[in-house]
Design an enzyme around this catalytic site. Structure first.
Site, PDB file in Angstrom:
ATOM      1  CG  HIS A 274     -15.276  -0.096  10.750  1.00 38.01           C
ATOM      2  ND1 HIS A 274     -16.611   0.212  10.697  1.00 38.01           N
ATOM      3  CD2 HIS A 274     -14.642   0.876  10.037  1.00 38.01           C
ATOM      4  CE1 HIS A 274     -16.780   1.320   9.987  1.00 38.01           C
ATOM      5  NE2 HIS A 274     -15.602   1.738   9.558  1.00 38.01           N
ATOM      6  CG  ASP A 286     -17.659   3.904   6.801  1.00 35.55           C
ATOM      7  OD1 ASP A 286     -16.828   3.135   7.318  1.00 35.55           O
ATOM      8  OD2 ASP A 286     -17.915   5.030   7.244  1.00 35.55           O
ATOM      9  CD  GLU A 320     -13.960   3.867  12.334  1.00 39.31           C
ATOM     10  OE1 GLU A 320     -13.158   4.805  12.227  1.00 39.31           O
ATOM     11  OE2 GLU A 320     -15.148   3.977  11.952  1.00 39.31           O
ATOM     12  CG  ASP A 348     -12.772   2.569   7.641  1.00 42.22           C
ATOM     13  OD1 ASP A 348     -13.863   2.458   7.056  1.00 42.22           O
ATOM     14  OD2 ASP A 348     -12.638   3.187   8.705  1.00 42.22           O
TER      15      ASP A 348
HETATM   16 ZN   LIG Z   1     -15.322   3.393   8.370  1.00 44.57          ZN
END
Ligand SMILES: [Zn+2]
Length: 460
Positions: A274, A286, A320, A348
């Site tokens: 994402h 992240d 996300e 992820d």
């Molecule tokens: Zn994530």
């Protein structure tokens, strides 16, 4: 070499080549290609450099802010320059949550500012803040048992990290539970196994049947300190000030580019991560890393001249973190060709040393994926376990598309997760290159093998 033996060598080669393809395992057929991919990936640190450029040029990328849209424009330009095909953004409407000014201060038994982060989705306190006594609990059940002590107070959940899935429940549902007990606000100990007094943000949910109260994370150190103060019988008072609010939905995009398949261009292996992040740190692990390793995997295949039979599509899903609209939007935009999706892979969990994948799909597909994964044993990335594939691919998994989630060494991921410390220095160029190799081998073999990966029945 004698003439006779050279003739027999030729005959032997002919016999081996004549062996029907079906008799050869998928791993045997793709061993040479997989080794080329892995060797080339390990000579390359482009992934780390590109992630550094992306995350340092644009910073963090919360949905609804300019940064993710600028990042998406940049990805589109770069993918085109890389020679990817069908490069585009597919429009998705995303929620817009604004953090605003916020603070938490211990006012009794002594005065001290506490590092904090409001939880994504939270409402504001009144303009002057909320000042109230604090009631500390270690679990939902303790709160239920002592609910009468929570009324009118700020409830603090001081819950030690066990696993993310278990402990994150307090971040996600703490405000609802605290409001049910009559609390005026909810604080949660940051969801992490290790802390340097850094607060961790993340999503939370209200329940339409329960009064909404503001909610924030404080550090592990401060949560434990307040708990000890309570145990010593001290009266704890905290002033919480938050101005968070939600604006109307705004347009964003899922960003994507492809290597178009040579024989079955309409059949697709989709993979990526994402593009959005929380509004702290730089969203390196992240999940900028997830997008970049898939992107670099496609570039690597291109560079090696490996053109698969089917299309490989790299996607950076949007939103996300605080809505999941990118994954849902992708499913809706591709409903008509969902049966042409052979496999969906998401990274992820950080781009640390890869270990393999978690798989979601039919047992027949699992067997084939396990065979392909043996090609990754030489880099210790061939372990396949059953489990979820990732939140952005979950909506198409539910329609029967087999899913894989990249599994990596997870020791340190949650140290940095959703904090100001999610920056690229914690990632290693060689480990990222191993992630590129792992993603590239799996996507390439599934996209190229003659037979499609068996599908699962859709779950309603
Ligand atoms: Zn994530």
């Amino acid at each position: 070499m004698h003439v006779r033996s050279s003739i027999s060598a030729v005959l032997l080669t002919a016999v081996v080549l004549a062996r029907p393809l079906a008799a050869q395992s998928v791993a045997d057929r793709y061993r040479a290609d997989a080794n080329r991919i892995i060797d080339a990936a390990l000579k390359d640190s482009t992934a780390w450099n590109r992630l550094g450029e992306m995350t340092e040029k644009f910073g963090n990328r919360l949905s609804g802010t300019p940064a993710p849209e600028q990042t998406i424009d940049w990805v589109i330009a770069k993918m085109k320059a890389d020679g990817l095909q069908n490069v585009r953004g597919e429009r998705v409407m995303v929620p817009v949550w604004v953090r605003g000014a916020e603070s938490a201060q211990l006012v009794s038994p002594r005065v001290q500012n506490m590092p904090m982060l409001g939880l994504g989705g939270s409402i504001a306190t009144p303009p002057g803040g909320v000042t109230a006594d604090v009631f500390v609990v270690s679990s939902f059940s303790e709160l239920t048992a002592k609910a009468s002590q929570a009324a009118g107070k700020i409830v603090l959940f001081d819950v030690p990290f066990t696993s993310y899935g278990e402990t994150v429940q307090y971040r996600a549902r703490g405000a609802v539970a605290a409001a049910q007990a009559g609390a005026v606000a909810a604080l949660v100990r940051s969801v992490t196994p290790f802390s340097m007094r850094t607060p961790h943000t993340g999503g939370m949910f209200y329940d339409s049947t329960v009064r909404r109260i503001p909610t924030a994370a404080i550090t592990v150190e401060d949560a434990q300190m307040l708990h000890r103060m309570q145990d010593r019988g001290e009266r704890i008072r905290v002033k919480l000030l938050m101005s968070a609010h939600t604006l109307p939905d705004a347009p964003s995009r899922n960003v994507m580019g492809e290597i178009v398949g040579s024989e079955k261009p309409d059949e697709v292996v989709v993979f990526g991560g994402h593009i959005d992040s929380w509004d702290v740190g730089r969203g390196a692990m992240d999940d900028g890393g997830g997008v970049v390793v898939a992107w670099e995997a496609v570039k690597l295949l291109q560079r090696l001249g490996l053109k698969p039979r089917r299309t490989i599509r790299v996607v950076g899903w949007t939103n996300e973190e605080n809505g999941g609209r990118g994954g849902q939007g992708y499913r809706d935009a591709h409903k008509a060709d969902i049966d042409k999706h052979m496999l969906a892979i998401e990274s992820d969990g950080g781009v640390f040393k890869p270990q393999g994948f978690s798989f979601s799909g039919s047992d027949a597909a699992l067997e084939i994926v396990k065979q392909i994964a043996t090609l990754l044993d030489r880099i210790e990335a061939g372990a396949i376990v059953k489990g979820g594939a990732g939140s952005d691919v979950a909506p198409i998994n539910a329609l029967g598309v087999p899913g894989l989630g990249l599994n990596v060494d997870g020791t340190k991921y949650f140290w940095y997760h959703h904090t100001e410390a999610d920056t690229i220095e914690k990632l290693d160029a060689r480990e990222m290159a191993l992630c590129v190799a792992t993603m590239a081998v799996m996507a390439y073999v599934v996209a190229d093998m003659p037979e499609p990966l068996p599908r699962a029945t859709a779950t309603p």
